[in-house]
Design a protein around this motif. Sequence first.
Motif, PDB file in Angstrom:
ATOM      1  N   UNK A 186      33.505  16.816  31.242  1.00 28.19           N
ATOM      2  CA  UNK A 186      34.835  16.359  31.619  1.00 28.19           C
ATOM      3  C   UNK A 186      34.729  15.028  32.329  1.00 28.19           C
ATOM      4  N   UNK A 187      35.682  14.160  32.080  1.00 27.57           N
ATOM      5  CA  UNK A 187      35.704  12.862  32.757  1.00 27.57           C
ATOM      6  C   UNK A 187      36.549  12.897  34.022  1.00 27.57           C
ATOM      7  N   UNK A 188      37.300  13.969  34.228  1.00 27.58           N
ATOM      8  CA  UNK A 188      38.128  14.121  35.417  1.00 27.58           C
ATOM      9  C   UNK A 188      37.594  15.282  36.258  1.00 27.58           C
ATOM     10  N   UNK A 189      37.643  15.103  37.576  1.00 26.77           N
ATOM     11  CA  UNK A 189      37.240  16.161  38.497  1.00 26.77           C
ATOM     12  C   UNK A 189      38.494  16.690  39.165  1.00 26.77           C
ATOM     13  N   UNK A 190      38.739  17.983  39.042  1.00 22.39           N
ATOM     14  CA  UNK A 190      39.964  18.537  39.579  1.00 22.39           C
ATOM     15  C   UNK A 190      39.734  19.952  40.094  1.00 22.39           C
ATOM     16  N   UNK A 191      40.681  20.419  40.911  1.00 20.06           N
ATOM     17  CA  UNK A 191      40.668  21.783  41.430  1.00 20.06           C
ATOM     18  C   UNK A 191      42.080  22.150  41.859  1.00 20.06           C
ATOM     19  N   UNK A 192      42.510  23.349  41.499  1.00 18.92           N
ATOM     20  CA  UNK A 192      43.830  23.856  41.884  1.00 18.92           C
ATOM     21  C   UNK A 192      44.952  22.898  41.492  1.00 18.92           C
ATOM     22  N   UNK A 193      44.848  22.291  40.324  1.00 16.98           N
ATOM     23  CA  UNK A 193      45.899  21.428  39.830  1.00 16.98           C
ATOM     24  C   UNK A 193      45.955  20.061  40.479  1.00 16.98           C
ATOM     25  N   UNK A 194      44.898  19.674  41.208  1.00 14.87           N
ATOM     26  CA  UNK A 194      44.848  18.361  41.846  1.00 14.87           C
ATOM     27  C   UNK A 194      43.536  17.683  41.481  1.00 14.87           C
ATOM     28  N   UNK A 195      43.614  16.397  41.136  1.00 16.85           N
ATOM     29  CA  UNK A 195      42.401  15.664  40.791  1.00 16.85           C
ATOM     30  C   UNK A 195      41.749  15.115  42.058  1.00 16.85           C
ATOM     31  N   UNK A 196      40.456  14.881  41.975  1.00 19.69           N
ATOM     32  CA  UNK A 196      39.683  14.339  43.099  1.00 19.69           C
ATOM     33  C   UNK A 196      39.252  12.928  42.734  1.00 19.69           C
ATOM     34  N   UNK A 197      39.634  11.919  43.512  1.00 19.98           N
ATOM     35  CA  UNK A 197      39.305  10.527  43.170  1.00 19.98           C
ATOM     36  C   UNK A 197      37.796  10.289  43.114  1.00 19.98           C
ATOM     37  N   UNK A 198      37.418   9.314  42.300  1.00 22.45           N
ATOM     38  CA  UNK A 198      36.013   8.961  42.179  1.00 22.45           C
ATOM     39  C   UNK A 198      35.438   8.486  43.512  1.00 22.45           C
ATOM     40  N   UNK A 199      36.264   7.822  44.312  1.00 23.41           N
ATOM     41  CA  UNK A 199      35.799   7.352  45.611  1.00 23.41           C
ATOM     42  C   UNK A 199      35.338   8.492  46.511  1.00 23.41           C
ATOM     43  N   UNK A 200      36.035   9.635  46.446  1.00 18.04           N
ATOM     44  CA  UNK A 200      35.634  10.789  47.256  1.00 18.04           C
ATOM     45  C   UNK A 200      34.308  11.356  46.773  1.00 18.04           C
ATOM     46  N   UNK A 201      34.099  11.348  45.461  1.00 20.98           N
ATOM     47  CA  UNK A 201      32.830  11.835  44.911  1.00 20.98           C
ATOM     48  C   UNK A 201      31.680  10.928  45.362  1.00 20.98           C
ATOM     49  N   UNK A 202      31.900   9.611  45.304  1.00 20.01           N
ATOM     50  CA  UNK A 202      30.868   8.674  45.752  1.00 20.01           C
ATOM     51  C   UNK A 202      30.591   8.835  47.251  1.00 20.01           C
ATOM     52  N   UNK A 203      31.642   9.093  48.025  1.00 21.58           N
ATOM     53  CA  UNK A 203      31.462   9.308  49.461  1.00 21.58           C
ATOM     54  C   UNK A 203      30.634  10.563  49.712  1.00 21.58           C
ATOM     55  N   UNK A 204      30.925  11.632  48.961  1.00 20.45           N
ATOM     56  CA  UNK A 204      30.147  12.865  49.103  1.00 20.45           C
ATOM     57  C   UNK A 204      28.687  12.645  48.732  1.00 20.45           C
ATOM     58  N   UNK A 205      28.451  11.899  47.650  1.00 29.81           N
ATOM     59  CA  UNK A 205      27.081  11.599  47.246  1.00 29.81           C
ATOM     60  C   UNK A 205      26.350  10.789  48.320  1.00 29.81           C
ATOM     61  N   UNK A 206      27.037   9.800  48.875  1.00 32.00           N
ATOM     62  CA  UNK A 206      26.420   8.977  49.915  1.00 32.00           C
ATOM     63  C   UNK A 206      26.102   9.807  51.146  1.00 32.00           C
ATOM     64  N   UNK A 207      27.021  10.685  51.537  1.00 34.12           N
ATOM     65  CA  UNK A 207      26.818  11.508  52.722  1.00 34.12           C
ATOM     66  C   UNK A 207      25.624  12.437  52.551  1.00 34.12           C
ATOM     67  N   UNK A 208      25.533  13.102  51.399  1.00 36.47           N
ATOM     68  CA  UNK A 208      24.415  14.011  51.153  1.00 36.47           C
ATOM     69  C   UNK A 208      23.097  13.248  51.088  1.00 36.47           C
ATOM     70  N   UNK A 209      23.110  12.075  50.463  1.00 36.49           N
ATOM     71  CA  UNK A 209      21.888  11.276  50.361  1.00 36.49           C
ATOM     72  C   UNK A 209      21.412  10.816  51.736  1.00 36.49           C
ATOM     73  N   UNK A 210      22.349  10.314  52.563  1.00 41.44           N
ATOM     74  CA  UNK A 210      21.980   9.854  53.901  1.00 41.44           C
ATOM     75  C   UNK A 210      21.513  11.023  54.752  1.00 41.44           C
ATOM     76  N   UNK A 211      22.197  12.163  54.642  1.00 34.88           N
ATOM     77  CA  UNK A 211      21.805  13.341  55.419  1.00 34.88           C
ATOM     78  C   UNK A 211      20.410  13.811  55.031  1.00 34.88           C
ATOM     79  N   UNK A 212      20.133  13.840  53.719  1.00 34.59           N
ATOM     80  CA  UNK A 212      18.810  14.266  53.262  1.00 34.59           C
ATOM     81  C   UNK A 212      17.725  13.322  53.765  1.00 34.59           C
ATOM     82  N   UNK A 213      18.002  12.015  53.718  1.00 35.42           N
ATOM     83  CA  UNK A 213      17.027  11.031  54.205  1.00 35.42           C
ATOM     84  C   UNK A 213      16.816  11.174  55.708  1.00 35.42           C
ATOM     85  N   UNK A 214      17.895  11.418  56.449  1.00 37.45           N
ATOM     86  CA  UNK A 214      17.799  11.578  57.899  1.00 37.45           C
ATOM     87  C   UNK A 214      16.972  12.807  58.269  1.00 37.45           C
TER      88      UNK A 214
END
Length: 417
Positions: free
Chosen positions: A305-333
Amino acid sequence: MGAVLLLLPPMTVQPITLMDALFTSTSAVTVTGLAVIDTETDLTFWGQLVVAVLIQLGGLGLMTFAVLVWSALGLTLGITQGNYLREDLNQTSYVRLTRLVWTIFRVVIIAEVAGAMLLCLSFMPHHGLADGLWHAIFHSVSAFNNAGFSTFSPGLTGYALDPIVNTVIPALFIVGGIGYVVVADVWNRPFWRGWSLHTRLMIIGTGVLSVIGVGLTAVLEWTNPRTLGQFDSAGARLTVAWFQGVTTRTAGFNSTDIGGLHDSTSLLYMALMAIGGGPTSTAGGVKVTTIAVMVLATVAFLRRRTEIWAFGRSIPLGDVLKAMALISIAAALVFTAVFLLTLSHDGEFIDISFEVASAFGTTGLSRGYTGELSDFGRLVIMAVMFLGRVGPLTLGFFLATRMVPRVRYPAGQVHLG
């Protein structure tokens, strides 16, 4: 300031070192709960009061507290202050920021007063009127702010089967850990249909993680004589498994011997502590919604799927990138902290890793290794506690410079997986 206060003679039974005071104040203001001194025997009432105040300020949030004082003085919130507050409360709009702050304040007061009154029913019969009241107030503040500090040296092991403690303490740290926005949604809006996507993800995520924590604690520790196996009845074992399974992600209280856990259970707890609670809450970690977004992104990728959604609401790509950055920084820390402590200490790897995960999740559980830390190790843990509380992305946003791209490059191909 907290360290300086704790160094004053009336605060401690015996003089403590500057590093002890600094570590204790850092642990309190980051609502972690890791301790190098005994809160019950080493601190006087005044020292415990300083710790409680630091916990309250850290849990409420210094920006939130500042706005309360600002508005109480009749001063208007400027653009700069609004920017900081908006980022601190994870809001996308400036509208109703002050109203949200006062809502947070009311939730804190109501929850902590109610919790203290109920805990008095358990503590006063054992400790008398005055001491029982103070124990109830301290534990209510510590529980709601997910701090894990206790005025009892063995923690809450003496109340492992107490029905009031096993109900009130988890209720306080669950409400404090899911976030004020979720509490406001649940209280003010119709059930489910009126809830925002954030609230739905938080409620479901918290429920799933609680079931996993409680269920696997019971399965893995059922026959362990140092934890659940010391109790004869199945009801008693399930009670302890309930308390320890839900407290692990955020609060850090213990009703059993954490050092006696199996390595498999310790590994489970490390994962739960790293996840933590919810945004705009008193909990640390990478947050439940961050993990939920990454799970949804993974499912979308596997289903092409090219869209990320849950409960009838889509999740912006920016939020996905933020989540990826947070997990990456946390893992490195976490990796860097574990590497530094392993390099400078001779302890067991599982004990060191558990300590770092607890510090990052601002949980406060320990396998008894906190007292073994050198001054360098304490500095590492203090840095991890600080970053775990304010959030790695917060520091990154302050250090980074926003750049507007002026060039768009042709797409390239990168082979992944």
